[in-house]
Design a protein around this motif. Structure first.
Motif, PDB file in Angstrom:
ATOM      1  N   GLY A  16       9.671  13.446  -1.253  1.00  0.00           N
ATOM      2  CA  GLY A  16       9.081  12.641  -2.311  1.00  0.00           C
ATOM      3  C   GLY A  16       8.621  13.447  -3.512  1.00  0.00           C
ATOM      4  N   ARG A  17       8.071  12.727  -4.489  1.00  0.00           N
ATOM      5  CA  ARG A  17       7.637  13.351  -5.743  1.00  0.00           C
ATOM      6  C   ARG A  17       6.386  14.199  -5.576  1.00  0.00           C
ATOM      7  N   THR A  18       5.708  14.083  -4.443  1.00  0.00           N
ATOM      8  CA  THR A  18       4.532  14.935  -4.224  1.00  0.00           C
ATOM      9  C   THR A  18       4.929  16.359  -3.842  1.00  0.00           C
ATOM     10  N   ALA A  19       6.232  16.624  -3.707  1.00  0.00           N
ATOM     11  CA  ALA A  19       6.727  17.971  -3.404  1.00  0.00           C
ATOM     12  C   ALA A  19       7.651  18.422  -4.530  1.00  0.00           C
ATOM     13  N   PRO A  20       7.110  18.691  -5.720  1.00  0.00           N
ATOM     14  CA  PRO A  20       7.949  19.067  -6.858  1.00  0.00           C
ATOM     15  C   PRO A  20       8.629  20.408  -6.631  1.00  0.00           C
ATOM     16  N   PRO A  21       9.875  20.564  -7.082  1.00  0.00           N
ATOM     17  CA  PRO A  21      10.590  21.825  -6.864  1.00  0.00           C
ATOM     18  C   PRO A  21      10.123  22.923  -7.812  1.00  0.00           C
ATOM     19  N   PRO A  22      10.222  24.174  -7.389  1.00  0.00           N
ATOM     20  CA  PRO A  22      10.013  25.293  -8.310  1.00  0.00           C
ATOM     21  C   PRO A  22      11.114  25.320  -9.365  1.00  0.00           C
ATOM     22  N   VAL A  23      10.907  26.114 -10.390  1.00  0.00           N
ATOM     23  CA  VAL A  23      11.893  26.283 -11.452  1.00  0.00           C
ATOM     24  C   VAL A  23      12.329  27.743 -11.487  1.00  0.00           C
ATOM     25  N   LEU A  24      13.635  27.973 -11.349  1.00  0.00           N
ATOM     26  CA  LEU A  24      14.175  29.328 -11.475  1.00  0.00           C
ATOM     27  C   LEU A  24      14.579  29.581 -12.917  1.00  0.00           C
ATOM     28  N   VAL A  25      14.325  30.800 -13.374  1.00  0.00           N
ATOM     29  CA  VAL A  25      14.557  31.156 -14.782  1.00  0.00           C
ATOM     30  C   VAL A  25      15.493  32.356 -14.864  1.00  0.00           C
ATOM     31  N   PRO A  26      16.209  32.490 -16.000  1.00  0.00           N
ATOM     32  CA  PRO A  26      17.205  33.554 -16.108  1.00  0.00           C
ATOM     33  C   PRO A  26      16.658  34.904 -16.542  1.00  0.00           C
ATOM     34  N   ASN A  27      15.452  34.933 -17.110  1.00  0.00           N
ATOM     35  CA  ASN A  27      14.929  36.198 -17.637  1.00  0.00           C
ATOM     36  C   ASN A  27      13.405  36.130 -17.731  1.00  0.00           C
ATOM     37  N   ARG A  28      12.820  37.286 -17.992  1.00  0.00           N
ATOM     38  CA  ARG A  28      11.366  37.417 -18.043  1.00  0.00           C
ATOM     39  C   ARG A  28      10.752  36.613 -19.193  1.00  0.00           C
ATOM     40  N   SER A  29      11.437  36.539 -20.328  1.00  0.00           N
ATOM     41  CA  SER A  29      10.865  35.866 -21.490  1.00  0.00           C
ATOM     42  C   SER A  29      10.689  34.368 -21.273  1.00  0.00           C
ATOM     43  N   THR A  30      11.439  33.785 -20.351  1.00  0.00           N
ATOM     44  CA  THR A  30      11.326  32.353 -20.090  1.00  0.00           C
ATOM     45  C   THR A  30       9.975  32.001 -19.480  1.00  0.00           C
ATOM     46  N   LEU A  31       9.333  32.956 -18.836  1.00  0.00           N
ATOM     47  CA  LEU A  31       7.991  32.714 -18.302  1.00  0.00           C
ATOM     48  C   LEU A  31       7.048  32.284 -19.415  1.00  0.00           C
ATOM     49  N   ASP A  32       7.080  32.998 -20.533  1.00  0.00           N
ATOM     50  CA  ASP A  32       6.202  32.677 -21.658  1.00  0.00           C
ATOM     51  C   ASP A  32       6.602  31.364 -22.324  1.00  0.00           C
ATOM     52  N   ALA A  33       7.884  31.023 -22.256  1.00  0.00           N
ATOM     53  CA  ALA A  33       8.356  29.794 -22.892  1.00  0.00           C
ATOM     54  C   ALA A  33       7.955  28.541 -22.121  1.00  0.00           C
ATOM     55  N   LEU A  34       7.815  28.649 -20.796  1.00  0.00           N
ATOM     56  CA  LEU A  34       7.550  27.480 -19.969  1.00  0.00           C
ATOM     57  C   LEU A  34       6.091  27.330 -19.559  1.00  0.00           C
ATOM     58  N   ALA A  35       5.345  28.433 -19.523  1.00  0.00           N
ATOM     59  CA  ALA A  35       3.933  28.382 -19.134  1.00  0.00           C
ATOM     60  C   ALA A  35       3.051  28.263 -20.370  1.00  0.00           C
TER      61      ALA A  35
END
Length: 259
Positions: A60-79
């Motif tokens: 269900g929706r109470t178990a949201p999936p993690p998000v995999l990213v292609p590079n380190r800079s995407t961390l700053d873009a999504l958080a």
């Protein structure tokens, strides 16, 4: 009918990756290898695709999936905010088996489920996964298995469990699993209410994390800010994230959730 791509075959790899990218773009699901186990991947910015991922797993929706990213800079873009300690850990352990829970940017047009504004982010250390992520951008990824069943360590294991709910299977042989990624919760660092917390100790030990940022684990806890996430809702979101990429794992200091 699902397509199975032999990633060891140079002749089939290029068209197979092209087919996988096209599947992601149209909102279908792809099974891909990671540095832990095989994962089901969906476009993180297509709500229907994320829902299809949850449906394929029987979750269900109470178990949201993690998000995999292609590079380190995407961390700053999504958080929304990335504390210095988190940046240091990402620099030390990405790509690799470290999943980081942070407040997501409020401007992002996505719906991962009932996250209470958080997102679990990871950069996998796998060539095929990173090649696909480089072409598609961030992907919602959960372990390739039915809920309650062991996470698949081969594409054929995933095919047996998931069948034609998946458009493309990228078969790269056995993955290093079954040890899952280590999950840390950094939301308290962002709102100033406490230290980093280890939700699940996996391939990276707590000792390894503390060796990089010992000060981040020694901050005393305090009451959350008034405008912060509701504590109960945030806990649900973080526990769901902890369960999302290895169904059999139990987060550190967390009770095993009831099905």
């Amino acid at each position: 009918m699902a397509t199975v791509v032999d990633c060891a075959d140079a002749v089939s790899l290029l068209p197979g990756m092209r087919e996988a990218r096209a599947a992601i773009a149209r909102g279908d699901l792809v099974v891909m290898p990671t540095d832990t186990v095989y994962g089901i991947a969906a476009d993180a910015f297509q709500p229907n695709a994320v829902q299809a991922l949850l449906d394929a797993k029987g979750r269900g929706r109470t178990a949201p999936p993690p998000v995999l990213v292609p590079n380190r800079s995407t961390l700053d873009a999504l958080a929304e905010t990335v504390p210095e300690a988190v940046s240091a850990l990402a620099d030390a352990f990405w790509p690799g088996g470290l999943t980081i829970v942070l407040p997501a940017r409020s401007t992002l047009a996505w719906d991962l489920g009932e996250t209470s504004g958080t997102v679990a982010l990871r950069m996998p250390d796998d060539r095929i996964a990173l090649e696909l992520l480089a072409e598609t951008g961030p992907l919602a990824v959960s372990s390739a298995n039915l809920t309650g069943k062991p996470a698949a360590q081969t594409a054929l294991d995933a095919l047996y469990q998931l069948g034609d709910s998946i458009a493309v299977y990228l078969d790269a042989g056995s993955t290093p699993g079954p040890d899952p990624s280590t999950i840390i919760d950094a939301t308290a660092l962002v709102d100033g209410t406490g230290p980093l917390r280890v939700l699940r100790e996996g391939v990276i030990s707590r000792e390894q994390l503390e060796a990089v940022v010992p000060e981040a684990f020694s901050i005393p806890e305090s009451e959350p800010a008034e405008d912060g996430l509701d504590a109960a809702d945030a806990q649900v979101a973080r526990q769901a994230a902890a369960e999302a990429d290895a169904d059999e794992a139990i987060p550190v200091d967390q009770p095993k959730p009831t099905e």
